[in-house]
Motif scaffolding. Structure first.
Motif, PDB file in Angstrom:
ATOM      1  N   PRO A   1     -25.895  -2.885  37.391  1.00 20.47           N
ATOM      2  CA  PRO A   1     -24.674  -2.196  37.797  1.00 20.47           C
ATOM      3  C   PRO A   1     -24.228  -1.225  36.712  1.00 20.47           C
ATOM      4  CG  PRO A   1     -24.538  -4.528  38.346  1.00 20.47           C
ATOM      5  CD  PRO A   1     -25.792  -4.355  37.526  1.00 20.47           C
ATOM      6  N   ALA A   2     -23.911   0.005  37.104  1.00 20.59           N
ATOM      7  CA  ALA A   2     -23.659   1.074  36.135  1.00 20.59           C
ATOM      8  C   ALA A   2     -22.565   0.708  35.142  1.00 20.59           C
ATOM      9  CB  ALA A   2     -23.302   2.362  36.878  1.00 20.59           C
ATOM     10  N   ARG A   3     -21.573  -0.037  35.594  1.00 18.38           N
ATOM     11  CA  ARG A   3     -20.450  -0.364  34.710  1.00 18.38           C
ATOM     12  C   ARG A   3     -20.815  -1.432  33.701  1.00 18.38           C
ATOM     13  NH1 ARG A   3     -19.948  -2.932  39.457  1.00 18.38           N
ATOM     14  NH2 ARG A   3     -19.517  -5.165  39.450  1.00 18.38           N
ATOM     15  N   GLU A   4     -21.987  -2.052  33.814  1.00 18.72           N
ATOM     16  CA  GLU A   4     -22.353  -3.149  32.926  1.00 18.72           C
ATOM     17  C   GLU A   4     -23.460  -2.789  31.943  1.00 18.72           C
ATOM     18  OE1 GLU A   4     -23.197  -6.644  35.178  1.00 18.72           O
ATOM     19  OE2 GLU A   4     -21.299  -6.591  36.275  1.00 18.72           O
ATOM     20  N   VAL A   5     -23.844  -1.531  31.877  1.00 17.67           N
ATOM     21  CA  VAL A   5     -24.942  -1.135  30.998  1.00 17.67           C
ATOM     22  C   VAL A   5     -24.517  -1.228  29.538  1.00 17.67           C
ATOM     23  CG1 VAL A   5     -26.362   0.814  30.260  1.00 17.67           C
ATOM     24  CG2 VAL A   5     -26.050   0.350  32.704  1.00 17.67           C
ATOM     25  N   CYS A   6     -25.326  -1.869  28.733  1.00 14.11           N
ATOM     26  CA  CYS A   6     -25.158  -1.862  27.283  1.00 14.11           C
ATOM     27  C   CYS A   6     -26.528  -1.982  26.648  1.00 14.11           C
ATOM     28  CB  CYS A   6     -24.200  -2.953  26.821  1.00 14.11           C
ATOM     29  SG  CYS A   6     -24.557  -4.597  27.418  1.00 14.11           S
ATOM     30  N   PHE A   7     -26.610  -1.847  25.342  1.00 10.81           N
ATOM     31  CA  PHE A   7     -27.882  -1.671  24.663  1.00 10.81           C
ATOM     32  C   PHE A   7     -28.022  -2.658  23.505  1.00 10.81           C
ATOM     33  CE2 PHE A   7     -26.287   2.335  26.310  1.00 10.81           C
ATOM     34  CZ  PHE A   7     -27.327   2.757  27.117  1.00 10.81           C
ATOM     35  N   GLY A   8     -29.276  -2.952  23.161  1.00 13.87           N
ATOM     36  CA  GLY A   8     -29.534  -3.815  22.024  1.00 13.87           C
ATOM     37  C   GLY A   8     -30.915  -3.556  21.456  1.00 13.87           C
ATOM     38  N   TRP A   9     -31.120  -3.910  20.199  1.00 13.25           N
ATOM     39  CA  TRP A   9     -32.409  -3.700  19.561  1.00 13.25           C
ATOM     40  C   TRP A   9     -32.599  -4.726  18.460  1.00 13.25           C
ATOM     41  CZ3 TRP A   9     -28.340  -0.367  19.807  1.00 13.25           C
ATOM     42  CH2 TRP A   9     -27.567  -0.183  18.644  1.00 13.25           C
ATOM     43  N   MET A  10     -33.832  -4.901  18.089  1.00 12.27           N
ATOM     44  CA  MET A  10     -34.185  -5.816  17.013  1.00 12.27           C
ATOM     45  C   MET A  10     -34.790  -5.004  15.882  1.00 12.27           C
ATOM     46  SD  MET A  10     -36.598  -9.218  17.160  1.00 12.27           S
ATOM     47  CE  MET A  10     -35.608  -9.959  18.446  1.00 12.27           C
ATOM     48  N   LEU A  11     -34.586  -5.422  14.650  1.00 11.08           N
ATOM     49  CA  LEU A  11     -34.989  -4.657  13.485  1.00 11.08           C
ATOM     50  C   LEU A  11     -36.029  -5.395  12.665  1.00 11.08           C
ATOM     51  CD1 LEU A  11     -31.442  -3.476  12.361  1.00 11.08           C
ATOM     52  CD2 LEU A  11     -33.145  -2.137  13.622  1.00 11.08           C
ATOM     53  N   ASN A  12     -36.940  -4.640  12.090  1.00  8.17           N
ATOM     54  CA  ASN A  12     -37.862  -5.149  11.083  1.00  8.17           C
ATOM     55  C   ASN A  12     -37.506  -4.513   9.753  1.00  8.17           C
ATOM     56  OD1 ASN A  12     -39.376  -6.700  12.893  1.00  8.17           O
ATOM     57  ND2 ASN A  12     -40.569  -4.909  13.506  1.00  8.17           N
ATOM     58  N   ALA A  13     -37.709  -5.245   8.676  1.00  4.29           N
ATOM     59  CA  ALA A  13     -37.309  -4.760   7.357  1.00  4.29           C
ATOM     60  C   ALA A  13     -38.490  -4.774   6.399  1.00  4.29           C
ATOM     61  CB  ALA A  13     -36.176  -5.612   6.795  1.00  4.29           C
ATOM     62  N   SER A  14     -38.533  -3.767   5.543  1.00  5.33           N
ATOM     63  CA  SER A  14     -39.563  -3.715   4.502  1.00  5.33           C
ATOM     64  C   SER A  14     -39.046  -4.229   3.172  1.00  5.33           C
ATOM     65  CB  SER A  14     -40.064  -2.266   4.331  1.00  5.33           C
ATOM     66  OG  SER A  14     -38.985  -1.406   3.972  1.00  5.33           O
ATOM     67  N   GLU A  15     -37.743  -4.514   3.088  1.00  4.61           N
ATOM     68  CA  GLU A  15     -37.145  -4.993   1.851  1.00  4.61           C
ATOM     69  C   GLU A  15     -36.286  -6.218   2.130  1.00  4.61           C
ATOM     70  OE1 GLU A  15     -34.789  -1.841   0.341  1.00  4.61           O
ATOM     71  OE2 GLU A  15     -36.463  -0.409   0.146  1.00  4.61           O
ATOM     72  N   PRO A  16     -36.253  -7.189   1.223  1.00  4.78           N
ATOM     73  CA  PRO A  16     -35.351  -8.341   1.398  1.00  4.78           C
ATOM     74  C   PRO A  16     -33.900  -7.879   1.396  1.00  4.78           C
ATOM     75  CG  PRO A  16     -36.972  -8.757  -0.331  1.00  4.78           C
ATOM     76  CD  PRO A  16     -37.077  -7.307   0.002  1.00  4.78           C
ATOM     77  N   GLY A  17     -33.079  -8.529   2.175  1.00  6.31           N
ATOM     78  CA  GLY A  17     -31.652  -8.244   2.201  1.00  6.31           C
ATOM     79  C   GLY A  17     -31.277  -6.970   2.917  1.00  6.31           C
ATOM     80  N   ALA A  18     -32.252  -6.331   3.583  1.00  6.83           N
ATOM     81  CA  ALA A  18     -31.946  -5.081   4.287  1.00  6.83           C
ATOM     82  C   ALA A  18     -30.990  -5.349   5.438  1.00  6.83           C
ATOM     83  CB  ALA A  18     -33.228  -4.446   4.805  1.00  6.83           C
ATOM     84  N   ARG A  19     -30.158  -4.357   5.712  1.00  2.92           N
ATOM     85  CA  ARG A  19     -29.224  -4.493   6.818  1.00  2.92           C
ATOM     86  C   ARG A  19     -28.912  -3.127   7.408  1.00  2.92           C
ATOM     87  NH1 ARG A  19     -23.974  -3.311   4.974  1.00  2.92           N
ATOM     88  NH2 ARG A  19     -23.860  -3.071   2.691  1.00  2.92           N
ATOM     89  N   GLN A  20     -28.512  -3.164   8.648  1.00  3.38           N
ATOM     90  CA  GLN A  20     -28.108  -1.941   9.345  1.00  3.38           C
ATOM     91  C   GLN A  20     -26.658  -1.617   9.005  1.00  3.38           C
ATOM     92  OE1 GLN A  20     -28.651  -1.884  13.722  1.00  3.38           O
ATOM     93  NE2 GLN A  20     -26.505  -1.254  13.820  1.00  3.38           N
ATOM     94  N   THR A  21     -26.384  -0.329   8.806  1.00  3.62           N
ATOM     95  CA  THR A  21     -25.000   0.090   8.552  1.00  3.62           C
ATOM     96  C   THR A  21     -24.485   1.052   9.606  1.00  3.62           C
ATOM     97  OG1 THR A  21     -25.765   1.908   7.142  1.00  3.62           O
ATOM     98  CG2 THR A  21     -25.238  -0.203   6.065  1.00  3.62           C
ATOM     99  N   ALA A  22     -25.375   1.636  10.420  1.00  2.00           N
ATOM    100  CA  ALA A  22     -24.948   2.581  11.451  1.00  2.00           C
ATOM    101  C   ALA A  22     -26.051   2.720  12.494  1.00  2.00           C
ATOM    102  CB  ALA A  22     -24.626   3.946  10.840  1.00  2.00           C
ATOM    103  N   TYR A  23     -25.678   3.251  13.635  1.00  2.00           N
ATOM    104  CA  TYR A  23     -26.660   3.517  14.699  1.00  2.00           C
ATOM    105  C   TYR A  23     -26.259   4.784  15.441  1.00  2.00           C
ATOM    106  CZ  TYR A  23     -23.166   1.659  17.967  1.00  2.00           C
ATOM    107  OH  TYR A  23     -22.018   1.448  18.691  1.00  2.00           O
ATOM    108  N   GLU A  24     -27.234   5.308  16.188  1.00  2.00           N
ATOM    109  CA  GLU A  24     -26.983   6.415  17.104  1.00  2.00           C
ATOM    110  C   GLU A  24     -27.827   6.192  18.352  1.00  2.00           C
ATOM    111  OE1 GLU A  24     -27.167  11.325  17.406  1.00  2.00           O
ATOM    112  OE2 GLU A  24     -27.913  10.289  15.607  1.00  2.00           O
ATOM    113  N   ILE A  25     -27.191   6.282  19.516  1.00  2.00           N
ATOM    114  CA  ILE A  25     -27.863   6.087  20.798  1.00  2.00           C
ATOM    115  C   ILE A  25     -27.809   7.390  21.585  1.00  2.00           C
ATOM    116  CG2 ILE A  25     -27.821   4.840  23.004  1.00  2.00           C
ATOM    117  CD1 ILE A  25     -26.507   2.506  21.510  1.00  2.00           C
ATOM    118  N   ARG A  26     -28.906   7.724  22.238  1.00  4.64           N
ATOM    119  CA  ARG A  26     -28.936   8.875  23.126  1.00  4.64           C
ATOM    120  C   ARG A  26     -29.460   8.442  24.484  1.00  4.64           C
ATOM    121  NH1 ARG A  26     -31.337  13.577  19.031  1.00  4.64           N
ATOM    122  NH2 ARG A  26     -29.466  13.687  17.704  1.00  4.64           N
ATOM    123  N   VAL A  27     -28.822   8.935  25.526  1.00  2.00           N
ATOM    124  CA  VAL A  27     -29.197   8.629  26.909  1.00  2.00           C
ATOM    125  C   VAL A  27     -29.458   9.932  27.634  1.00  2.00           C
ATOM    126  CG1 VAL A  27     -28.484   7.566  29.077  1.00  2.00           C
ATOM    127  CG2 VAL A  27     -27.838   6.516  26.897  1.00  2.00           C
TER     128      VAL A  27
END
Length: 912
Positions: free
Chosen positions: A42-68
């Motif tokens: 349903p169009a009103r229920e669309v949302c997004f998610g992703w999983m991350l791989n890291a090359s360094e210990p303690g890495a974390r995401q601080t921002a994202y950008e989505i394009r549709v």
């Protein structure tokens, strides 16, 4: 928040790994939780998610950008929505924030992220998603062979086979035979131009198989999923662009009965019909020039009887290959002998896109052992008890028959199959067409079995001069919901590994459109197992698509007075505790919170808060001064009497304990949704229930609850309602109750989880270990020693009915959260933060365990290495973990993402 099942996930790493562009992070792996060729949201229920791989210990995401984009060539641009750079570490359930999406359209999306050093990743490979049609856009008609009124199908759900009156049984004898038959439907059309896009939306009830131009559209089975058809009817969507061509095309559909139309004929648990087989289908085509065309199910279609001459979800299936019509699903077929379809009354339920995982053949087993038990009589041991059907290869003359009789048990002399405890008679029968080697797989029935018996046949070689058909090959197809596996447990204790195995196979066998109790005799969605085995199921499988469907079944089945019946959907009405038992109905309040704890998604709490509230009010209306004293109690607990209703524990303990759980869950749900008055009301209700529990069911002088049974003391300890000054004494009484049984359990379906977890939480994991590290009764080890390959209904399989029940499988939770030590943190749901606190008990030398959370892989692997305890812990990106080491190590360790290894000395008295 949007429902997690609606979340769209970034591309799998194996398909397209992102180049990191200097970032320590890359968009990595996450299996899509949405199944099927095209899943509509349903169009009103669309949302997004992703999983991350890291090359360094303690890495974390601080921002994202989505394009549709509405263009499949999405590459660094968007024509629908660009989120811009959003400063956030969130990587799941990120809502769509653009202009409203159009219904019934396909879109593509991509994402990139920034790490802690503000370095961007590469864009993920574009992923597509499709929005559902608005219900008003359905133009297709429901069609079939016979109208409901002419079918003479009895209405209602009060047709339990056991004890059915002759008058009710006679009603089913009057049903028109056409209303029970599988039919083939076809239509041809001409595509005027080359096809750019083509999406078909289809619902065929009970089940359907769709073919286009002679090709099967997909390989999933038993579609669409069962539902409470009076409220909800699921449809599937498929991309047909590669199957259609310019010029003539043909659509073909085969319909079977499924749970929609259970008319009997052989074994049935009950009879129930929402109507004769029926089809609703809508094909939307976009041509390369931008023009569009819509092909509908309507009265222009034609039908004929299919070669499936009998099909019942309980009783099996018959197929006569002589009735096949080659080319019926191809353009140009002569259907002059076919009949015009009729427009049928539509089901009462709302057409809804199926977002739960499809049912599929997930494994296949060959013949493990073959025995010739008589002239032209053969017994096949397929090696694994499962839910499914056989695939047969055979050679013989036209008109010869092969009847395969499935069963999970053998007769006492082991010479024939025994269906007495699993539903009899059921069989699969194939009639040969008589040309070369023939292969057949049933479409519309499954059964729980390990063995197959065939009579009047030869096996592998002809030994009867061609007088009987020859079975050339036989396979068992393991059929269940295609929810991805997410967990694995293994340890140095071979018995525990086998216990995990037989429970896991039973879980799979009963993970269908509903969580069935057994895959043969009942096939019903008994609700207690969903929450009592919930943590084990959630560790083992990705249930983001499954549990929302379970909750919709519950909501659709809830009665006007608030009662949640023991089964959902409620295809048959049972009596007394089998329709109204709080230990079962409480799933409607407990499951949304488990879902939230595992996936960090509160949508089920928000959506089904009214269901919780009505059920809490219903139970309050039935209570006597906050005490409930009805229901099934600790079902199938172990004692001197035949298994069934609770024999060791007063029903007030289990019923009132679950009343408290419902009130507490409802109070917390009220607070979450912002219902202040509701929060106050249900918090007071929970407090009053706990007070009554301690006033009326507790004896302070002895520090015993109820009659002092294991279940009686375990439940209040688990619930946390034991007064602080008595907690230690009650825990001591629980330990003595176990010791008095020789270290064994006396609990059943309801009490198991509370017993295992109460002991663990009170620091008595050693007792849990001893309780299960033996081969006697009651215990899992006895079942393993008996040679079963799935968990059975009773502790002693010799006494039970089903040999494929997962309801007693609550020990899986203990394997994960005690032996491996992996536990979610309720304050940081979705495993955003979690605990690792392994219990080193008994003679265990090592444990290797993993769980793939929504953020990535969690691992807890430890071993005793001489005088050292060594552990390796994996923490996914964007999460943290608290590690608590064994042997009194005083300092909990807060771990960032990455792989961590630690060791501590082992006390001399604990060295192996």
């Amino acid at each position: 928040m949007k429902r997690a099942i609606r979340t769209l996930f970034a591309a799998v790493l194996a398909a397209s790994a992102a180049v990191s562009c200097g970032s320590s992070l890359e968009i990595g792996e996450l299996r899509p939780s949405l199944s099927g060729n095209t899943v509509e949201i349903p169009a009103r229920e669309v949302c997004f998610g992703w999983m991350l791989n890291a090359s360094e210990p303690g890495a974390r995401q601080t921002a994202y950008e989505i394009r549709v984009s509405g263009n499949p060539g999405l590459s660094g641009h968007s024509d629908v929505w660009n989120s811009g750079k959003v400063l956030s570490g969130e990587s799941r359930a990120v809502p769509y924030g653009g202009e409203p999406l159009q219904d019934g359209r396909t879109y593509w999306w991509t994402v990139r992220i920034w790490d802690a050093a503000d370095r961007p990743s590469a864009w993920s490979a574009p992923e597509r998603f499709s929005t559902a049609l608005d219900p008003s856009e359905w133009e297709a008609r429901w069609i079939g062979a016979i109208r409901h009124a002419e079918a003479r199908l009895p209405e209602g759900n009060d047709y339990h086979t056991w004890g059915m009156s002759p008058e009710k049984a006679a009603l089913w004898e009057q049903v028109d035979t056409l209303a029970k038959r599988s039919i083939m439907l076809r239509r041809e059309f001409r595509a005027a131009r080359p096809v750019a896009e083509a999406v078909v939306r289809i619902c065929g009830l009970g089940h359907y198989d769709l073919r286009v131009n002679g090709r099967e559209v997909d390989t999933t089975v038993f579609k669409p999923l069962w539902s409470e058809y009076g409220k909800t009817v699921y449809y599937n969507a498929f991309d047909l662009a590669d199957l259609l061509s310019e010029g003539p095309n043909a659509l073909g559909v085969v319909l079977g009965n499924g749970m929609y139309n259970v008319c009997g004929g052989r074994y049935v648990k009950f009879r129930h019909s929402d109507g004769p087989p029926t089809l609703c289908m809508q094909l939307d085509i976009t041509y390369t020039d931008g023009s569009r065309e819509r092909i509908l199910s309507d009265t222009s279609w034609r039908y004929a009887l299919s070669p499936v001459t009998f099909n019942c979800i309980f009783g099996g299936e018959d197929y006569d290959a002589r009735l096949e019509q080659p080319g019926w699903d191809l353009p140009g077929f002569d259907d002059a002998a076919w009949r015009d379809v009729v427009e049928q009354e539509p089901p009462k339920g709302t057409l809804t896109p199926q977002t739960a995982p499809a049912i599929a053949v997930c494994e296949r087993y060959g013949v493990k052992e073959h025995r010739k038990t008589g002239p032209q009589r053969h017994l096949f041991d397929m090696g694994q008890n499962l839910s499914g059907f056989p695939t047969l290869k055979v050679r013989g003359r036209a008109g010869q028959k092969v009847r395969l009789v499935p069963a999970e048990q053998l007769s006492e002399d082991s010479l024939t199959v025994r269906q007495a405890t699993s539903g009899s008679p059921c069989w699969f029968e194939y009639t040969l067409r008589g040309d070369s080697v023939e292969e057949w797989t049933p479409q519309f029935a499954f059964y729980g079995y390990r063995y197959l018996e065939a009579e009047g046949v030869d096996y592998l070689t002809a030994g009867s001069g061609g007088e009987v058909p020859v079975i050339l090959d036989l396979q068992s197809d393991f059929v269940h919901a295609s929810a991805p596996a997410t967990g694995r447990f293994e340890c140095s204790n071979a018995l525990f590994n086998r216990i995990w195995f037989i429970i896991d196979k039973a879980m799979r066998s009963n993970m269908h459109a509903v969580f069935t109790d057994c895959p043969h005799r009942e096939k019903l969605g008994w609700l207690e197992e969903t929450h009592l085995n919930g943590p084990g199921l959630l560790f083992n499988y990705d249930l983001r698509g499954v549990l929302p469907k379970v909750m919709r079944d519950i909501a659709d089945t809830q009665r006007p007075d608030g009662l949640i019946p023991d089964i959902a959907p409620e295809y048959v009405v049972f009596r007394e505790g089998f329709v109204d038992s709080p230990e079962w109905g409480s799933a409607g309040a407990i499951l949304p919170w488990m879902y939230y704890e595992w996936y960090g998604d509160d949508s089920l709490i928000r959506e089904y808060y009214p269901v919780m509230r009505r059920y809490a009010d219903y139970l309050a209306g039935r209570a006597d001064n906050y005490i409930l004293s009805y229901g099934l109690g600790d079902w199938c607990d172990y004692g001197p009497l035949p298994a069934g209703h609770s024999q060791n524990t007063p029903v007030e303990i289990t019923a009132t304990g679950h009343f408290y759980l419902v009130a507490d869950c409802t109070a917390r749900a009220a607070a979450l949704v912002g219902d202040k008055a509701g929060a106050e009301r249900y918090t007071a209700l929970a407090r009053n229930i706990a007070g009554a529990f301690n006033t009326r069911l507790f004896t302070p002088e002895t520090a015993q609850y109820g009659n002092g049974s294991q279940c009686s003391n375990a439940i209040p300890l688990f619930l946390g309602i034991v007064p602080a000054e008595y907690r230690q004494a009650v825990a001591g009484n629980l330990a003595r109750a176990v010791d008095e049984k020789g270290g064994k359990l006396s609990t059943g379906d309801i009490g198991n989880r509370y017993l295992f977890q109460a002991l663990a939480r009170c620091g008595m994991n050693d007792r849990v270990y001893r309780m299960h590290n033996h081969g006697g009764v009651p215990g899992y080890g006895f079942q393993v020693a008996a040679g079963v390959t799935t968990l059975t209904e009773q502790w002693d399989p010799r006494l039970g009915l089903s040999w494929n029940h997962f309801m007693m499988g609550q020990i899986v939770e203990w394997f994960y959260n005690s032996l491996a030590g992996i536990r979610p943190d309720p304050e940081n749901p979705g495993f955003r933060h979690f605990f690792v606190e392994p219990a080193v008990v008994g003679d265990l030398e090592w444990v290797e365990c993993c769980y793939r959370s929504i953020y990535g892989l969690i691992e807890s692997c430890w071993k005793l290495d001489g005088d050292r305890f060594r552990i390796r812990v994996r923490v996914p990106v964007n999460t943290t973990a608290t590690l608590v080491m064994p042997f009194g190590d005083p300092e909990p360790r807060l771990l960032a993402s990455g792989v961590h290894e630690f060791e501590v000395p082992v006390p001399e008295d604990r060295r192996l």
